[in-house]
Enzyme design. Structure first.
Site, PDB file in Angstrom:
ATOM      1  N   GLY A  39       0.881  -1.184   0.075  1.00  0.00           N
ATOM      2  CA  GLY A  39       0.123   0.162   0.081  1.00  0.00           C
ATOM      3  C   GLY A  39       1.106   1.263   0.079  1.00  0.00           C
ATOM      4  N   ASN A  40       0.391   2.291  -0.665  1.00  0.00           N
ATOM      5  CA  ASN A  40       1.002   3.582  -0.640  1.00  0.00           C
ATOM      6  C   ASN A  40      -0.084   4.622  -0.950  1.00  0.00           C
ATOM      7  OD1 ASN A  40       1.241   2.962  -3.738  1.00  0.00           O
ATOM      8  ND2 ASN A  40       2.684   1.360  -2.830  1.00  0.00           N
ATOM      9  N   GLY A  55       9.110   0.732   1.638  1.00  0.00           N
ATOM     10  CA  GLY A  55       9.542  -0.210   2.885  1.00  0.00           C
ATOM     11  C   GLY A  55       9.270   0.332   4.446  1.00  0.00           C
ATOM     12  N   THR A  82       8.426   5.104  -3.002  1.00  0.00           N
ATOM     13  CA  THR A  82       7.812   3.726  -3.505  1.00  0.00           C
ATOM     14  C   THR A  82       7.963   3.498  -4.860  1.00  0.00           C
ATOM     15  OG1 THR A  82       6.021   2.391  -3.642  1.00  0.00           O
ATOM     16  CG2 THR A  82       5.502   4.675  -3.445  1.00  0.00           C
ATOM     17  N   SER A  83       8.326   2.175  -5.417  1.00  0.00           N
ATOM     18  CA  SER A  83       8.420   2.016  -6.729  1.00  0.00           C
ATOM     19  C   SER A  83       7.014   2.192  -7.315  1.00  0.00           C
ATOM     20  CB  SER A  83       8.984   0.442  -6.842  1.00  0.00           C
ATOM     21  OG  SER A  83       8.203  -0.233  -6.454  1.00  0.00           O
ATOM     22  N   GLU A  84       5.913   2.178  -6.674  1.00  0.00           N
ATOM     23  CA  GLU A  84       4.454   2.343  -7.084  1.00  0.00           C
ATOM     24  C   GLU A  84       4.506   3.760  -7.463  1.00  0.00           C
ATOM     25  OE1 GLU A  84       3.224  -0.309  -8.074  1.00  0.00           O
ATOM     26  OE2 GLU A  84       2.687  -1.759  -6.335  1.00  0.00           O
ATOM     27  N   HIS A 107      -3.230   3.423  -2.831  1.00  0.00           N
ATOM     28  CA  HIS A 107      -3.244   2.094  -3.039  1.00  0.00           C
ATOM     29  C   HIS A 107      -3.514   1.337  -1.951  1.00  0.00           C
ATOM     30  CE1 HIS A 107      -2.145  -1.848  -4.736  1.00  0.00           C
ATOM     31  NE2 HIS A 107      -0.703  -1.492  -4.359  1.00  0.00           N
ATOM     32  N   HIS A 109      -3.974  -2.524   0.202  1.00  0.00           N
ATOM     33  CA  HIS A 109      -4.160  -4.019   0.377  1.00  0.00           C
ATOM     34  C   HIS A 109      -4.856  -4.467   1.469  1.00  0.00           C
ATOM     35  CE1 HIS A 109      -0.537  -5.357  -2.228  1.00  0.00           C
ATOM     36  NE2 HIS A 109      -0.664  -4.120  -2.416  1.00  0.00           N
ATOM     37  N   HIS A 171      -3.715  -7.704  -6.886  1.00  0.00           N
ATOM     38  CA  HIS A 171      -2.826  -6.556  -6.338  1.00  0.00           C
ATOM     39  C   HIS A 171      -3.578  -5.645  -5.692  1.00  0.00           C
ATOM     40  CE1 HIS A 171       1.104  -4.914  -6.130  1.00  0.00           C
ATOM     41  NE2 HIS A 171       0.760  -3.738  -6.255  1.00  0.00           N
TER      42      HIS A 171
END
Length: 231
Positions: A39-40, A55, A82-84, A107, A109, A171
């Site tokens: 999540g982000n 992370g 985040t890579s997202e 985003h 989860h 996802h």
């Protein structure tokens, strides 16, 4: 003004945007909608994206840790983003190109919405007016690799059409809002709705749908609500 506030001001960083992302991150952590690895959350203000770092425990974030990325994709504040961020940037671009007033992306989860995404099932009902009038349905799109543009490619038609939340196959979910708090509210509401539908349709074994005219009326309400979100 604190030393930290002065540093942000000198870099053209909105302290309010940093605090907004912090507030949403901590609230979503408290409600078990995100965790350290999943999540982000982001806000977009004056071309800059304010986003949770990679992370990190969302409940333990501070102003210094929120990543701020400028229009050129360069981080000018905080820890590594985040890579997202690819997915967040795409969501903003899709919505902006189609005239939607969007300043926040979440985003998540969360348990039930993610379960629907893992089963590749849309969240939909003809028995709950609040769902139909506010969201119509929550479509689930095919899997795309996390951290790449492909994760959102199949969701583009729905975001372009004004859906505020989509399920990303295997996802979790992605929600948009006028502000990051608005996007959070969408996730919270839809997680509760998804749980109700899970119980009714898949545990109890069926729902008592409204008649077709009433369903159509709530779809018209959804379309009216959707148009109010245009820029």
């Amino acid at each position: 003004m604190s030393e930290l506030s002065e540093k942000m001001k000198a870099l053209g960083i909105s302290e309010q945007a940093v605090n907004d992302v912090l507030f949403v991150a901590k609230r979503m952590d408290q409600k078990n909608l995100v965790n350290s690895f999943a999540g982000n959350i982001s806000a977009k203000v004056d071309g800059k994206i304010y986003i949770t770092p990679t992370g990190q425990n969302k409940g333990m974030l501070t102003q210094e840790k929120i990543a701020v990325v400028d229009e050129n994709g360069q981080r000018i504040w905080g820890m590594k983003e985040t890579s997202e961020i690819i997915m967040h940037r795409m969501a903003y671009d899709i919505c902006e190109e189609n005239g939607w007033d969007v300043g926040g992306v979440v985003h998540s989860h969360s348990k039930v919405l993610t379960a629907f995404s893992m089963a590749m099932k849309d969240v939909e009902t003809k028995a709950l007016p609040e769902m139909m009038g506010n969201f119509h349905k929550i479509p689930c799109v095919p899997y795309g690799a996390p951290g790449t543009k492909y994760i959102l490619t199949m969701a583009e038609p729905y975001l372009a059409d004004g859906y505020r939340i989509v399920l990303l196959g295997n996802h979790g979910s992605l929600a948009v809002g006028k502000t990051v708090e608005d996007a959070m509210n969408v996730v919270e509401a839809c997680e509760a709705i998804a749980e109700q539908i899970l119980i009714t349709k898949y545990i109890i074994g069926g729902e008592a749908p409204l008649d077709d005219l009433e369903v159509a009326r709530f779809y018209d309400i959804y379309k009216e609500n959707r148009e109010k979100r245009k820029k």
